[in-house]
Write an enzyme that holds these catalytic residues in place. Structure first.
Site, PDB file in Angstrom:
ATOM      1  N   GLY A 183       0.819  -1.212   0.000  1.00  0.00           N
ATOM      2  CA  GLY A 183       0.000   0.000   0.000  1.00  0.00           C
ATOM      3  C   GLY A 183       0.851   1.260   0.000  1.00  0.00           C
ATOM      4  CG  ASP A 184       0.320   3.982   2.261  1.00  0.00           C
ATOM      5  OD1 ASP A 184      -0.831   4.320   1.943  1.00  0.00           O
ATOM      6  OD2 ASP A 184       0.626   3.606   3.404  1.00  0.00           O
ATOM      7  CE  LYS A 212      -3.064   2.005  -3.718  1.00  0.00           C
ATOM      8  NZ  LYS A 212      -2.005   2.037  -2.682  1.00  0.00           N
ATOM      9  N   GLY A 244      -5.910   5.875   1.795  1.00  0.00           N
ATOM     10  CA  GLY A 244      -5.621   7.302   1.810  1.00  0.00           C
ATOM     11  C   GLY A 244      -4.790   7.588   0.582  1.00  0.00           C
ATOM     12  CG  HIS A 245      -5.748   6.387  -2.818  1.00  0.00           C
ATOM     13  ND1 HIS A 245      -6.523   5.689  -3.728  1.00  0.00           N
ATOM     14  CD2 HIS A 245      -5.232   5.454  -1.977  1.00  0.00           C
ATOM     15  CE1 HIS A 245      -6.470   4.392  -3.416  1.00  0.00           C
ATOM     16  NE2 HIS A 245      -5.710   4.233  -2.366  1.00  0.00           N
ATOM     17  CD  GLN A 257      -6.910  -1.122   1.140  1.00  0.00           C
ATOM     18  OE1 GLN A 257      -7.704  -1.740   0.459  1.00  0.00           O
ATOM     19  NE2 GLN A 257      -7.200   0.068   1.621  1.00  0.00           N
TER      20      GLN A 257
HETATM   21  P1  GDP Z   1      -1.426   5.727  -2.200  1.00  0.00           P
HETATM   22  O1  GDP Z   1      -2.191   5.259  -1.018  1.00  0.00           O
HETATM   23  O2  GDP Z   1      -0.835   4.604  -2.980  1.00  0.00           O
HETATM   24  O3  GDP Z   1      -2.219   6.670  -3.080  1.00  0.00           O
HETATM   25  O4  GDP Z   1      -0.201   6.561  -1.629  1.00  0.00           O
HETATM   26  P2  GDP Z   1      -0.248   7.642  -0.434  1.00  0.00           P
HETATM   27  O5  GDP Z   1      -0.890   8.881  -0.923  1.00  0.00           O
HETATM   28  O6  GDP Z   1      -0.780   7.031   0.800  1.00  0.00           O
HETATM   29  O7  GDP Z   1       1.312   7.828  -0.161  1.00  0.00           O
HETATM   30  C1  GDP Z   1       2.159   8.299  -1.134  1.00  0.00           C
HETATM   31  C2  GDP Z   1       2.827   9.576  -0.602  1.00  0.00           C
HETATM   32  O8  GDP Z   1       3.945   9.905  -1.395  1.00  0.00           O
HETATM   33  C3  GDP Z   1       1.929  10.796  -0.668  1.00  0.00           C
HETATM   34  O9  GDP Z   1       2.285  11.684   0.363  1.00  0.00           O
HETATM   35  C4  GDP Z   1       2.274  11.407  -2.032  1.00  0.00           C
HETATM   36  O10 GDP Z   1       2.016  12.810  -2.082  1.00  0.00           O
HETATM   37  C5  GDP Z   1       3.732  11.125  -2.088  1.00  0.00           C
HETATM   38  N1  GDP Z   1       4.292  10.893  -3.429  1.00  0.00           N
HETATM   39  C6  GDP Z   1       3.735  10.258  -4.494  1.00  0.00           C
HETATM   40  N2  GDP Z   1       4.642  10.141  -5.492  1.00  0.00           N
HETATM   41  C7  GDP Z   1       5.782  10.708  -5.034  1.00  0.00           C
HETATM   42  C8  GDP Z   1       7.094  10.863  -5.582  1.00  0.00           C
HETATM   43  O11 GDP Z   1       7.401  10.439  -6.683  1.00  0.00           O
HETATM   44  N3  GDP Z   1       8.028  11.480  -4.796  1.00  0.00           N
HETATM   45  C9  GDP Z   1       7.740  11.941  -3.536  1.00  0.00           C
HETATM   46  N4  GDP Z   1       8.714  12.520  -2.839  1.00  0.00           N
HETATM   47  N5  GDP Z   1       6.526  11.806  -2.994  1.00  0.00           N
HETATM   48  C10 GDP Z   1       5.564  11.178  -3.723  1.00  0.00           C
HETATM   49  P1  IMO Z   2      -3.818   2.726   0.534  1.00  0.00           P
HETATM   50  O1  IMO Z   2      -4.976   2.534  -0.408  1.00  0.00           O
HETATM   51  C1  IMO Z   2      -1.249   0.972   3.602  1.00  0.00           C
HETATM   52  C2  IMO Z   2      -3.122  -1.855   6.381  1.00  0.00           C
HETATM   53  C3  IMO Z   2      -3.258  -1.444   7.834  1.00  0.00           C
HETATM   54  C4  IMO Z   2      -3.137  -2.803   8.505  1.00  0.00           C
HETATM   55  C5  IMO Z   2      -3.875  -3.735   7.533  1.00  0.00           C
HETATM   56  C6  IMO Z   2      -5.308  -4.023   7.933  1.00  0.00           C
HETATM   57  O2  IMO Z   2      -3.679   4.124   1.020  1.00  0.00           O
HETATM   58  O3  IMO Z   2      -2.565   2.171  -0.045  1.00  0.00           O
HETATM   59  P2  IMO Z   2      -7.529  -2.580   7.782  1.00  0.00           P
HETATM   60  O4  IMO Z   2      -7.892  -1.264   8.413  1.00  0.00           O
HETATM   61  O5  IMO Z   2      -7.604  -2.567   6.298  1.00  0.00           O
HETATM   62  O6  IMO Z   2      -8.264  -3.726   8.398  1.00  0.00           O
HETATM   63  O7  IMO Z   2      -5.978  -2.809   8.204  1.00  0.00           O
HETATM   64  O8  IMO Z   2      -3.832  -3.082   6.283  1.00  0.00           O
HETATM   65  N1  IMO Z   2      -3.718  -0.911   5.405  1.00  0.00           N
HETATM   66  C7  IMO Z   2      -2.994  -0.109   4.609  1.00  0.00           C
HETATM   67  N2  IMO Z   2      -1.664   0.101   4.550  1.00  0.00           N
HETATM   68  N3  IMO Z   2      -2.070   1.601   2.730  1.00  0.00           N
HETATM   69  C8  IMO Z   2      -3.409   1.382   2.765  1.00  0.00           C
HETATM   70  O9  IMO Z   2      -4.248   1.876   1.835  1.00  0.00           O
HETATM   71  C9  IMO Z   2      -3.933   0.525   3.767  1.00  0.00           C
HETATM   72  N4  IMO Z   2      -5.173   0.109   4.099  1.00  0.00           N
HETATM   73  C10 IMO Z   2      -5.021  -0.775   5.083  1.00  0.00           C
HETATM   74  O10 IMO Z   2      -2.243  -0.569   8.223  1.00  0.00           O
HETATM   75  O11 IMO Z   2      -1.788  -3.204   8.530  1.00  0.00           O
HETATM   76 MG    MG Z   3      -2.230   5.548   1.061  1.00  0.00          MG
END
Ligand code: GDP
Ligand code: IMO
Ligand code: MG
Length: 422
Positions: free
Chosen positions: A12-13, A16, A40-41, A222
């Protein structure tokens, strides 16, 4: 039929949201197919930052419409807050958003149950406490409440209170104070009138869009290793985050998918408990966490950080049939003198290059690393492959070779424009 899927290849994170935002410029419809507001996107446009939880990230593109599919679990109170938050920032939502009548609801008592289970378990899984597991459990247990019920309030109230009573029975086993059914219903009831108008048969909407040759983008939440079937069970979420989730969670046939885009960070992060073979020591992780601002977009928790794991990502590429790879956050490695990629694991001295199913085995693997010289200069202004430092190219070329997928896009900063295709 032109549908693309964007999904995460790690835990995750991966970034995306940012990639969806870029691709949504040319998409008519953006569809979430699993997960809930545990996601959290983040999308950064100029100085504005948006964090989407339930609403597809495509909502930030004014000409696209957005769908929350049947495979998503939806917290109506959270959804209303998200809609209002976006609308207060000038983004029209209600006229562009549909919610599947078959999507299951996450209710306040699911969140209470999530917290109760975590507290009895010493926070072992480290869930987001958004009630995701309990809501999917009700769905599988055939007692869940679907969005279609929002249109029949008296039946809904009855079902709500009956499900809540079951949770109180459970709470009574360790003297946890019961939830007050009338109070809980009164809080929930306010969201019903707000969400009900969005409810429709989105399976029809998506399939009609496909038949009309519209461009459809499926937005994964995720990541592969949090998948309920294929992930690092039991340290997973409760939905299918991998490719099959698209068909079941949006109601489409596999033939409509023309391209699978896998997103991976240039390193690895994980939030919550569970095995993490390439996890860095506290000091090294701190530096990467600072450089990458690795704090959860939903819960604010510090993310665990580690080197890129080519074993796990190669498996994810295979599992999802990834056609193109997007590597994000390359810039976060800019300052490092040397960088590692995990190319294999050792268990009890025996080398393996696949993912063990047993969580204890995965806890005990010793990663085998390949070392790379860092480039030690900024890549945030780079906009083409040839302008990347040689050492960055070496790193990416090897990464691509190890995971068995072509890199199509590289992201070198959080903002919309900080990415380029190759
Ligand atoms: P998602 O859940 O896959 O959409 O990712 P998140 O938003 O949770 O986490 C990605 C984090 O990295 C966010 O704070 C974005 O603003 C940041 N981000 C995305 N792409 C880049 C990148 O290429 N470089 C940096 N430094 N930050 C990035
Ligand atoms: P995005 O879409 C990262 C993790 C939680 C925990 C496990 C189970 O932003 O990439 P849950 O609340 O789903 O029952 O928790 O999954 N988790 C994530 N980790 N990015 C996410 O979403 C996540 N959504 C759930 O931290 O380990
Ligand atoms: Mg996220």
């Amino acid at each position: 039929m032109a549908a693309k899927v964007v999904l995460g290849l790690q835990w995750g994170d991966e970034g995306k949201g940012k990639i969806i935002d870029i691709l949504a410029e040319d998409a008519d419809v953006i569809v979430r197919f699993q997960g809930g507001n545990n996601a959290g996107h983040t999308v950064e446009i100029g100085d504005d930052q948006f964090i989407l939880h339930l609403i597809p990230s495509g909502i930030l593109r004014p000409n696209s419409s957005c769908i929350i599919g049947n495979g998503v679990v939806v917290d109506p109170i959270g959804l209303v807050a998200e809609i209002e938050g976006l609308e207060s920032r000038g983004i029209s939502v209600r006229d562009r958003l549909q919610l599947s009548s078959r999507a299951h609801l996450v209710l306040r008592f699911h969140k209470e149950l999530d917290a109760w289970k975590e507290s009895r378990n010493n926070g072992k899984i480290g869930t987001t406490l958004r009630g995701i597991g309990p809501a999917y459990a009700d769905k599988a247990n055939r007692i869940g409440i679907r969005a279609s019920s929002l249109k029949n309030k008296s039946k809904l109230e009855q079902q709500y209170k009956s499900n809540l009573a079951e949770i109180n029975t459970l709470f009574a086993t360790d003297n946890t104070p019961p939830l007050d059914a009338n109070e809980e219903w009164a809080i929930f009831e306010k969201s019903v009138a707000e969400v009900a108008p969005l409810v429709t048969d989105t399976t029809m909407s998506v399939n009609e869009a496909l038949q009309e040759k519209k461009s459809v983008l499926f937005e994964g939440a995720q990541g592969t290793w949090l998948d309920i079937d294929h992930g690092t069970y039991p340290f997973v979420t409760s939905s299918n985050t991998t490719i099959g989730g698209v068909c079941t969670g949006a109601g489409v046939a596999p033939q409509c998918i023309e391209k699978v885009i896998g997103v991976a960070k240039a390193y690895t992060t994980r939030v919550g408990g569970g095995a993490f073979p390439t996890e860095l020591s506290a000091v090294e992780a701190d530096a990467l966490r600072k450089a990458g601002n690795e704090f959860g977009a939903t819960t604010g928790r510090p993310r665990r950080c580690g080197w890129f794991d080519a074993v796990a990502t190669r498996y994810a590429v295979m599992l999802n049939g990834v056609d193109a790879l997007v590597v994000t956050k390359l810039d976060v490695l800019d300052h490092l003198e040397s960088i590692r990629i995990c190319t294999g694991y050792r268990i009890n001295g025996v080398e393996i290059n696949t993912m063990p199913a047993d969580i204890d085995d995965l806890e005990n693997v010793v990663p085998i690393y390949e070392d790379f010289s860092g480039w030690q200069c900024s890549t945030t202004d780079v906009r083409e492959w040839n302008a990347l430092p040689e050492n960055a190219k070496n790193y990416l070329e090897r990464l691509s070779e190890l995971v068995g997928a072509r890199i199509e896009m590289i992201s070198i900063g959080p903002r919309r424009r900080q990415a380029f295709t190759i």
